[in-house]
Design a protein around this motif. Sequence first.
Motif, short mmCIF file in Angstrom:
data_model
loop_
_atom_site.label_atom_id
_atom_site.label_comp_id
_atom_site.label_asym_id
_atom_site.label_seq_id
_atom_site.Cartn_x
_atom_site.Cartn_y
_atom_site.Cartn_z
N LEU A 184 33.81 49.77 30.80
CA LEU A 184 35.03 48.72 30.48
C LEU A 184 36.34 48.87 31.36
CD1 LEU A 184 34.66 47.87 26.89
CD2 LEU A 184 34.31 46.25 28.78
N GLY A 185 36.45 50.22 31.50
CA GLY A 185 37.81 50.70 32.59
C GLY A 185 37.56 49.99 33.85
N PHE A 186 36.30 50.24 34.52
CA PHE A 186 36.15 49.47 35.87
C PHE A 186 35.99 48.12 35.66
CE2 PHE A 186 33.15 48.55 39.68
CZ PHE A 186 34.22 49.11 40.56
N LEU A 187 35.73 47.60 34.69
CA LEU A 187 35.47 45.92 34.62
C LEU A 187 37.16 45.63 34.49
CD1 LEU A 187 34.36 43.32 33.79
CD2 LEU A 187 34.44 43.86 31.40
N GLY A 188 37.86 46.07 33.73
CA GLY A 188 39.52 45.91 34.06
C GLY A 188 39.97 45.80 35.39
N GLY A 189 39.58 47.08 36.15
CA GLY A 189 39.98 47.15 37.59
C GLY A 189 39.42 46.07 38.42
N VAL A 190 38.18 45.41 38.20
CA VAL A 190 37.62 44.49 39.20
C VAL A 190 38.32 43.16 38.58
CG1 VAL A 190 35.26 43.24 39.46
CG2 VAL A 190 35.32 45.78 39.27
N LEU A 191 38.59 42.94 37.51
CA LEU A 191 39.37 41.76 37.25
C LEU A 191 40.87 41.77 37.54
CD1 LEU A 191 38.37 41.15 33.44
CD2 LEU A 191 37.30 40.19 35.51
N VAL A 192 41.37 42.86 37.81
CA VAL A 192 42.72 42.64 38.63
C VAL A 192 42.76 42.53 39.94
CG1 VAL A 192 44.58 44.54 38.92
CG2 VAL A 192 43.60 44.34 36.73
N ALA A 193 41.40 43.30 40.85
CA ALA A 193 41.28 42.89 41.99
C ALA A 193 41.05 41.58 42.28
CB ALA A 193 40.30 43.76 42.58
N LEU A 194 40.36 40.97 41.26
CA LEU A 194 39.95 39.50 41.53
C LEU A 194 41.00 38.57 41.38
CD1 LEU A 194 36.29 39.16 39.88
CD2 LEU A 194 36.88 39.48 42.42
N LYS A 195 41.93 38.94 40.39
CA LYS A 195 43.15 38.34 40.16
C LYS A 195 43.98 38.43 41.32
CE LYS A 195 47.86 38.21 37.74
NZ LYS A 195 48.39 37.94 38.96
N GLN A 196 44.16 39.57 42.21
CA GLN A 196 44.75 39.51 43.44
C GLN A 196 44.21 38.80 44.84
OE1 GLN A 196 43.96 43.26 45.50
NE2 GLN A 196 46.00 43.19 46.34
N THR A 197 42.93 38.75 44.84
CA THR A 197 42.15 38.06 45.79
C THR A 197 41.92 36.55 45.52
OG1 THR A 197 40.08 38.68 44.78
CG2 THR A 197 41.27 40.09 46.60
N MET A 198 41.76 36.20 44.43
CA MET A 198 41.16 34.81 44.17
C MET A 198 41.78 34.31 42.72
SD MET A 198 37.03 35.48 43.45
CE MET A 198 36.77 34.11 42.78
N GLY A 199 42.89 34.48 42.53
CA GLY A 199 43.64 34.24 41.33
C GLY A 199 43.90 32.97 41.06
N ASP A 200 43.75 31.91 41.82
CA ASP A 200 43.99 30.75 41.90
C ASP A 200 42.89 29.90 41.31
OD1 ASP A 200 46.58 30.64 41.88
OD2 ASP A 200 46.70 30.28 44.01
N SER A 201 41.50 30.71 41.54
CA SER A 201 40.10 29.89 41.40
C SER A 201 39.95 29.67 39.75
CB SER A 201 39.25 30.76 41.94
OG SER A 201 39.10 31.99 41.32
N THR A 202 39.36 28.67 39.62
CA THR A 202 39.01 27.96 38.38
C THR A 202 37.57 28.66 37.59
OG1 THR A 202 40.23 26.09 38.65
CG2 THR A 202 38.55 26.11 36.67
N VAL A 203 37.95 29.42 36.66
CA VAL A 203 36.86 29.92 35.92
C VAL A 203 35.88 29.26 34.99
CG1 VAL A 203 35.83 32.08 34.42
CG2 VAL A 203 37.67 32.33 36.18
N LEU A 204 36.79 28.47 34.14
CA LEU A 204 36.34 27.38 33.31
C LEU A 204 37.00 26.42 33.58
CD1 LEU A 204 36.02 29.44 29.78
CD2 LEU A 204 34.23 28.94 31.47
N LYS A 205 36.37 24.92 33.19
CA LYS A 205 36.93 23.77 33.36
C LYS A 205 37.59 23.26 32.11
CE LYS A 205 34.48 22.55 37.66
NZ LYS A 205 33.66 21.37 38.32
N VAL A 206 36.76 23.65 31.03
CA VAL A 206 37.05 23.04 29.78
C VAL A 206 36.80 24.07 28.77
CG1 VAL A 206 36.71 21.24 28.05
CG2 VAL A 206 36.23 20.50 30.26
N PRO A 207 38.05 24.61 28.17
CA PRO A 207 39.36 24.49 28.71
C PRO A 207 39.71 25.27 30.05
CG PRO A 207 39.35 26.33 27.15
CD PRO A 207 37.76 25.66 27.19
N GLN A 208 40.72 24.68 30.70
CA GLN A 208 40.78 25.03 32.18
C GLN A 208 41.43 26.49 32.04
OE1 GLN A 208 43.47 22.92 34.62
NE2 GLN A 208 42.78 23.86 36.52
N VAL A 209 40.68 27.31 32.75
CA VAL A 209 41.09 29.05 32.70
C VAL A 209 40.94 29.55 34.03
CG1 VAL A 209 40.64 31.18 31.99
CG2 VAL A 209 40.38 29.25 30.22
#
Length: 351
Positions: free
Chosen positions: A140-165
């Motif tokens: 889970l620690g590395f999961l948090g790190g990967v999510l932060v890195a994905l926020k840095q590189t592709m933060g504007d991409s849509t993960v869920l459309k309904v509701p939009q996340v």
Amino acid sequence: MRRYLPVARQHFLAALAGTSVVVKSLSAAAVLLYLLSFGLDTAYGLAVTPGYLLPPNFWVWTLLTHGLVEQRAWGLAAALATLGAAGRLLEPLWGALELLVFFAVVNISVGLLAALAYFLTYVASFHLDYLFAVRIHGGLGFLGGVLVALKQTMGDSTVLKVPQVRMKAVPMLLLLLLALLRLAALVESNVLASYGFGLLSSWVYLRFYQRHSRGRGDMSDHFAFATFFPEILQPVVGLVANLVHGVLVKVRVCRKTVKRYDVGAPSSITISLPGTDPQDAERRRQLALKALNERLKRVEDQSAWPSMEDEEEEAAAAKADTPLLPDPGAASKSPGQESNLISFQDAPAQL
């Protein structure tokens, strides 16, 4: 459930096939330690135990191994999915060696920070369970790190459309979910500690210390610490973060932000921050241009504009209805109208 296992296995193997030897080795080690956990207590010797990490024991190797120790099937699945996502999305941008360094930095930081937190809890409560009964392990620690890195590189991409996340909101949403599960006593405290310290340590590393071709770190505004929180809280969080950063700069833990001014630019003065990515600026410009084009297209669809051919046909029809010779009656009426105007203007003013 058994019907979907072959499909999931096929997708995982396909995702793992395009990764480097680093991701494959880490995945194989996680699977091997999970299988060994059925006969051995792998968490005792390979997970971080705060009391054993402190002197006189110094079980420092657990800082490197605890991120691969899983004792539950869902934990193993999450760890493998995290490694696969890192191999597919981050490794092409960073390279295999940098991904391995990132994995080591995040796990070592999670182990040290979590052990320090439990030690401070022991000092406040004097319960030995916080030192010797707690096992810090899992991905889970590395999961948090990967999510932060994905926020840095592709933060504007849509993960869920309904509701939009969007991707930039996923790290804090998962932290909130784990906090609620902890309050409901559905997960242990080490789960929340591992993920939370994974978020913090990965952001600090990517923000200030990661080396790349543009320098060190990422000082762009979209990756500031306040952007992890809702917009209503960002001013307050930004103020506190700036104060903490100023203190860390004074004690030389973090470096001060350096701005470079290009006075010789032909158009205007340009400011560049160390670590800002020109590709990120271009990506944001493309997204803004795409949104503008879609908005203009919707406006054009709602309003039907006349074509040039229709305007030419209307002009030709109006020209055909116009007589070639002037009307004699209209010509005879014009002097009368002119005389009326003249007599009106020559009328004496009233006193």
